[in-house]
Every structure is written in C-alpha cells, then in structure tokens.
Design a protein around this motif. Structure first.
Motif, PDB file in Angstrom:
ATOM      1  N   THR A  40      -0.440  41.124   4.923  1.00 56.09           N
ATOM      2  CA  THR A  40       0.431  39.974   4.605  1.00 56.09           C
ATOM      3  C   THR A  40       0.100  39.424   3.221  1.00 56.09           C
ATOM      4  N   SER A  41       1.120  39.233   2.403  1.00 56.56           N
ATOM      5  CA  SER A  41       0.899  38.716   1.044  1.00 56.56           C
ATOM      6  C   SER A  41       1.622  37.384   0.860  1.00 56.56           C
ATOM      7  N   ASN A  42       1.379  36.724  -0.277  1.00 52.99           N
ATOM      8  CA  ASN A  42       2.081  35.470  -0.579  1.00 52.99           C
ATOM      9  C   ASN A  42       3.585  35.705  -0.682  1.00 52.99           C
ATOM     10  N   SER A  43       3.944  36.904  -1.156  1.00 51.88           N
ATOM     11  CA  SER A  43       5.376  37.217  -1.278  1.00 51.88           C
ATOM     12  C   SER A  43       6.034  37.229   0.096  1.00 51.88           C
ATOM     13  N   ASP A  44       5.309  37.789   1.109  1.00 52.66           N
ATOM     14  CA  ASP A  44       5.871  37.799   2.475  1.00 52.66           C
ATOM     15  C   ASP A  44       6.099  36.354   2.938  1.00 52.66           C
ATOM     16  N   ILE A  45       5.088  35.501   2.648  1.00 52.00           N
ATOM     17  CA  ILE A  45       5.175  34.106   3.115  1.00 52.00           C
ATOM     18  C   ILE A  45       6.368  33.405   2.454  1.00 52.00           C
ATOM     19  N   LEU A  46       6.566  33.690   1.146  1.00 49.81           N
ATOM     20  CA  LEU A  46       7.702  33.084   0.441  1.00 49.81           C
ATOM     21  C   LEU A  46       9.026  33.525   1.089  1.00 49.81           C
ATOM     22  N   LEU A  47       9.133  34.817   1.431  1.00 49.31           N
ATOM     23  CA  LEU A  47      10.376  35.293   2.069  1.00 49.31           C
ATOM     24  C   LEU A  47      10.574  34.635   3.441  1.00 49.31           C
ATOM     25  N   HIS A  48       9.480  34.427   4.185  1.00 54.75           N
ATOM     26  CA  HIS A  48       9.604  33.736   5.478  1.00 54.75           C
ATOM     27  C   HIS A  48      10.091  32.293   5.265  1.00 54.75           C
ATOM     28  N   ASN A  49       9.624  31.642   4.176  1.00 53.81           N
ATOM     29  CA  ASN A  49      10.100  30.276   3.878  1.00 53.81           C
ATOM     30  C   ASN A  49      11.585  30.277   3.559  1.00 53.81           C
ATOM     31  N   ILE A  50      12.025  31.305   2.808  1.00 59.31           N
ATOM     32  CA  ILE A  50      13.458  31.399   2.470  1.00 59.31           C
ATOM     33  C   ILE A  50      14.267  31.593   3.753  1.00 59.31           C
ATOM     34  N   ALA A  51      13.761  32.449   4.653  1.00 64.01           N
ATOM     35  CA  ALA A  51      14.468  32.669   5.922  1.00 64.01           C
ATOM     36  C   ALA A  51      14.586  31.341   6.691  1.00 64.01           C
ATOM     37  N   ASP A  52      13.507  30.536   6.654  1.00 64.13           N
ATOM     38  CA  ASP A  52      13.538  29.205   7.301  1.00 64.13           C
ATOM     39  C   ASP A  52      14.651  28.353   6.719  1.00 64.13           C
ATOM     40  N   SER A  53      14.719  28.322   5.367  1.00 65.71           N
ATOM     41  CA  SER A  53      15.745  27.508   4.696  1.00 65.71           C
ATOM     42  C   SER A  53      17.133  27.988   5.096  1.00 65.71           C
ATOM     43  N   LEU A  54      17.321  29.311   5.129  1.00 67.64           N
ATOM     44  CA  LEU A  54      18.653  29.852   5.459  1.00 67.64           C
ATOM     45  C   LEU A  54      19.047  29.519   6.897  1.00 67.64           C
ATOM     46  N   ALA A  86      18.226  40.226  11.147  1.00 62.51           N
ATOM     47  CA  ALA A  86      16.811  40.616  11.134  1.00 62.51           C
ATOM     48  C   ALA A  86      16.020  39.952  10.002  1.00 62.51           C
ATOM     49  N   PHE A  87      16.707  39.479   8.959  1.00 60.27           N
ATOM     50  CA  PHE A  87      15.982  38.758   7.902  1.00 60.27           C
ATOM     51  C   PHE A  87      15.578  37.366   8.409  1.00 60.27           C
ATOM     52  N   LEU A  88      16.451  36.786   9.238  1.00 60.76           N
ATOM     53  CA  LEU A  88      16.207  35.420   9.723  1.00 60.76           C
ATOM     54  C   LEU A  88      15.314  35.377  10.953  1.00 60.76           C
ATOM     55  N   TYR A  89      15.446  36.401  11.808  1.00 56.72           N
ATOM     56  CA  TYR A  89      14.739  36.367  13.098  1.00 56.72           C
ATOM     57  C   TYR A  89      13.914  37.626  13.297  1.00 56.72           C
ATOM     58  N   ASN A  90      12.580  37.486  13.348  1.00 53.92           N
ATOM     59  CA  ASN A  90      11.756  38.641  13.709  1.00 53.92           C
ATOM     60  C   ASN A  90      11.483  38.567  15.219  1.00 53.92           C
ATOM     61  N   ASP A  91      10.746  39.540  15.753  1.00 53.72           N
ATOM     62  CA  ASP A  91      10.534  39.603  17.205  1.00 53.72           C
ATOM     63  C   ASP A  91       9.950  38.300  17.758  1.00 53.72           C
ATOM     64  N   ASP A  92       8.991  37.701  16.991  1.00 50.38           N
ATOM     65  CA  ASP A  92       8.358  36.472  17.499  1.00 50.38           C
ATOM     66  C   ASP A  92       9.364  35.336  17.604  1.00 50.38           C
ATOM     67  N   THR A  93      10.214  35.179  16.560  1.00 48.24           N
ATOM     68  CA  THR A  93      11.186  34.068  16.622  1.00 48.24           C
ATOM     69  C   THR A  93      12.207  34.323  17.734  1.00 48.24           C
ATOM     70  N   ILE A 187      19.012  30.502  -4.677  1.00 49.21           N
ATOM     71  CA  ILE A 187      18.606  30.870  -6.044  1.00 49.21           C
ATOM     72  C   ILE A 187      18.176  29.616  -6.812  1.00 49.21           C
ATOM     73  N   ASN A 188      18.916  28.518  -6.636  1.00 47.51           N
ATOM     74  CA  ASN A 188      18.563  27.272  -7.334  1.00 47.51           C
ATOM     75  C   ASN A 188      17.301  26.654  -6.751  1.00 47.51           C
ATOM     76  N   LYS A 189      17.219  26.628  -5.410  1.00 47.81           N
ATOM     77  CA  LYS A 189      16.056  25.999  -4.766  1.00 47.81           C
ATOM     78  C   LYS A 189      14.753  26.692  -5.167  1.00 47.81           C
ATOM     79  N   TYR A 190      14.775  28.018  -5.259  1.00 47.77           N
ATOM     80  CA  TYR A 190      13.526  28.763  -5.531  1.00 47.77           C
ATOM     81  C   TYR A 190      13.406  29.208  -7.002  1.00 47.77           C
ATOM     82  N   ASN A 191      14.315  28.695  -7.863  1.00 47.19           N
ATOM     83  CA  ASN A 191      14.273  29.029  -9.302  1.00 47.19           C
ATOM     84  C   ASN A 191      14.309  30.534  -9.575  1.00 47.19           C
ATOM     85  N   PHE A 192      15.236  31.209  -8.951  1.00 41.36           N
ATOM     86  CA  PHE A 192      15.340  32.668  -9.121  1.00 41.36           C
ATOM     87  C   PHE A 192      16.379  33.060 -10.181  1.00 41.36           C
TER      88      PHE A 192
END
Ligand SMILES: C[S@@+](CC[C@H](N)C(=O)[O-])C[C@H]1O[C@@H](n2cnc3c(N)ncnc32)[C@H](O)[C@@H]1O
Length: 301
Positions: A40-54, A86-93, A187-192
């Motif tokens: 698990t990397s910081n990048s994974d955590i950032l993507l999980h945060n984006i999935a939360d926002s979505l 599958a981007f929003l919901y993994n097996d645990d969610t 894109i705006n929220k995460y400055n992409f």
C-alpha cells in the motif's frame, strides 16, 4: 533492486534462518498484514480518498438517469445483474453495505422464499487494484507521453495515471455531461489540472486526440452505452484514426471479442499486434486474477 536481485537476497536471508525458525518465518511472510501493508502506498490512499469524495456525489448504483440505454441494457441481461462500480466499492465496502442492508450479493428466486442465488456484478470502472496493475505492470514508463482514456466516466484512469505515472498529459473524452462535471469537480479539488484535461464529446469528433496519443485506454467503452450501429461506427473511426506507429492500446475485453460480437470486419492483424500481459502478480489480498487477465495490450503497427 529488481525482481531477480530481490529473490536472491531473500534466498540468502532465509538460508541463514535456523531450520526450527524457518516454518514460522515463512508462515509470517505468507499471512502477515505487515507484508501486505508493503503493497500500500500514499498514492493508493489518495485514490481511496477520491473514491470517497465521488461516492458522496453519486447514488449507490453509481449510474445517472441520463444513461437510460445503459440502465436498460443491464436490466435486459439474462442473469440478474447489479452495477457496482469497482473504483468506488471494493470487497470490504461491499461487505459493510451488505451488513447494513443497503446492498445484497443475492437475489430472491421466488418471492417470499429463502431460495436465493448470487447476483452478477458489473462495473463500469476499473478498480484501484486494476489501475495500479495497469500503470505499474502493463504500460511502460510514460514520461513525456500522452495518455487518452476514451469514455473517462468518473475519471478513475486519469487520476490513477496522475498518481502512478509520469505521463505529461492525461486526456479524457466522455460523452455524458454529468460525468464530465463530476470529473471537473475532482480535478479542481485535488489540483490535477496541470496534467489532466477532460473533453465533453463523442470520441468520433476527436480525431486529433486519437492521432496524437501515445497510449489509448478503451475499457468496455461502447457495449452498454451505444446502439449496435453506433458502436460499429465508433470502432471504424478508432481503427481509421488510431494509426500512430508504436501507440499502445489497452482494451477490455480483447479487440477480437469486441469486433466478433459486432460482426465487424476490421483487419486486426494489419493494424495492431497483441503484447503479452503478465498477470502472475500479488497486488494485495483483493487481487482478482480473472479481472487482470481481461486486460489486453496492443501495439499499433
Ligand atoms: C465502461 S465506462 C469506462 C470508464 C473508465 N474509462 C474506466 O476505465 O474506469 C465507458 C464510458 O464511455 C462513455 N462513452 C460511451 N460511448 C462514448 C463515445 N462515443 N464517446 C465518448 N465517451 C463514450 C460512457 O458514457 C461511459 O461513461
């Protein structure tokens, strides 16, 4: 350290462990969450945060009313099928939602009875694990390159390209305005916005994006969303305009399968060659080997 150097180092280390301790050490390597955490990397955590926002912007089924054809097509499938993104919901969610009674993995075969059967799940997005696999193990280094995601939907491929690769430009084309607005919000929220750009458009009016891209992603792009004649037209447009020699094309399912289903006679062997994808890899406890082997890679000739 590359794979073979790492293997040599581990061999030599295990060779020094006492025979009594060795089974315990191997058991720890196979089952410990400490080892899993290394994946698990910081990048994974950032993507999980984006999935939360979505998730906060979408209904549970992650589809919008304006995609009536896609909703109808899912309802028409032979086996009862649920769209679970599958981007929003993994097996645990999914498990938590089932426990809360908000989602079910089964449907009732005769109302009122306890006779149930498993629902089929369908996803219109790649999961975070699939995206990590795509950028770390399928697509080579993207420094200075442009990636185009045809049908970018929630933007999952674009955000993953931002955090997992050095691509200088990540372009998305999406025909549905609601999903384009949602991508803009993220894109705006995460400055992409320095590397990601989304175009609200039909791919059939984006010739130059197809002609200039170094990597093009086509994940189940047309099947549920367009009528058969429109799908054929879109594939012919892509076939005619995706001609940059060496351009990499990532598809789910294979191009052959898409062309066969539509009975469209495009000369695949004269257009692109398939590149083997190695799926023998551990990305985390939820690794779905079958989903990874649905990912196909081609090089334009
Ligand atoms: C299965 S989703 C792919 C999502 C995303 N690429 C991913 O891999 O996570 C396909 C998307 O393509 C869009 N789409 C379908 N036909 C299109 C077209 N002709 N031009 C642009 N987008 C299209 C749909 O609206 C849908 O959001």
């Amino acid at each position: 350290m590359d794979v073979s150097e790492a293997k040599d180092a581990i061999h030599s280390l295990l060779g020094r462990v006492s025979p009594r301790a060795l089974p315990k050490v191997i058991q720890w390597m196979r089952t410990s969450s400490e080892i899993e955490e290394l994946t698990t990397s910081n990048s994974d955590i950032l993507l999980h945060n984006i999935a939360d926002s979505l998730r906060n912007h979408l209904p549970l089924e992650a589809m919008v009313l304006s995609e009536d054809l896609a909703i109808e097509n899912i309802q028409r499938l032979q086996k009862p099928t649920l769209h679970v993104d599958a981007f929003l919901y993994n097996d645990d969610t999914i498990d938590s939602l089932c426990e809360e009674g908000k989602m079910s993995r089964n449907y009732c075969m005769s109302c009122g009875s306890t006779k149930t059967a498993p629902l089929d799940f369908l996803s219109h997005s790649f999961s975070i694990l699939e995206l990590k696999f795509l950028f770390h193990n399928v697509i080579p280094d993207l420094s200075g390159k442009t990636l185009l995601d045809v049908g970018s939907r929630l933007g999952a491929v674009l955000y993953a390209g931002y955090v997992y690769s050095s691509a200088s430009k990540l372009e998305g084309v999406e025909i549905n305005a609601e999903f384009c607005n949602l991508q803009e919000k993220i894109i705006n929220k995460y400055n992409f916005s320095d590397r990601i750009q989304v175009h609200h458009s039909d791919i059939c009016s984006q010739k130059s994006l197809l002609q200039q891209a170094d990597v093009v992603v086509l994940n189940n792009v047309f099947e549920y969303f367009l009528k058969k004649e429109e799908q054929i037209k879109a594939w012919i447009f892509i076939y005619e305009n995706l001609r940059k020699k060496g351009c990499l094309v990532v598809t789910v399912p294979s191009l052959q399968e898409s062309f066969n289903k539509l009975q469209v006679n495009l000369q695949l062997s004269q257009w692109a060659e398939e590149v083997e994808v190695d799926t023998d890899i551990f990305l985390g406890p939820d690794t779905d080997q079958e989903a990874l082997s649905d990912i196909h890679l081609y090089r334009v000739l």
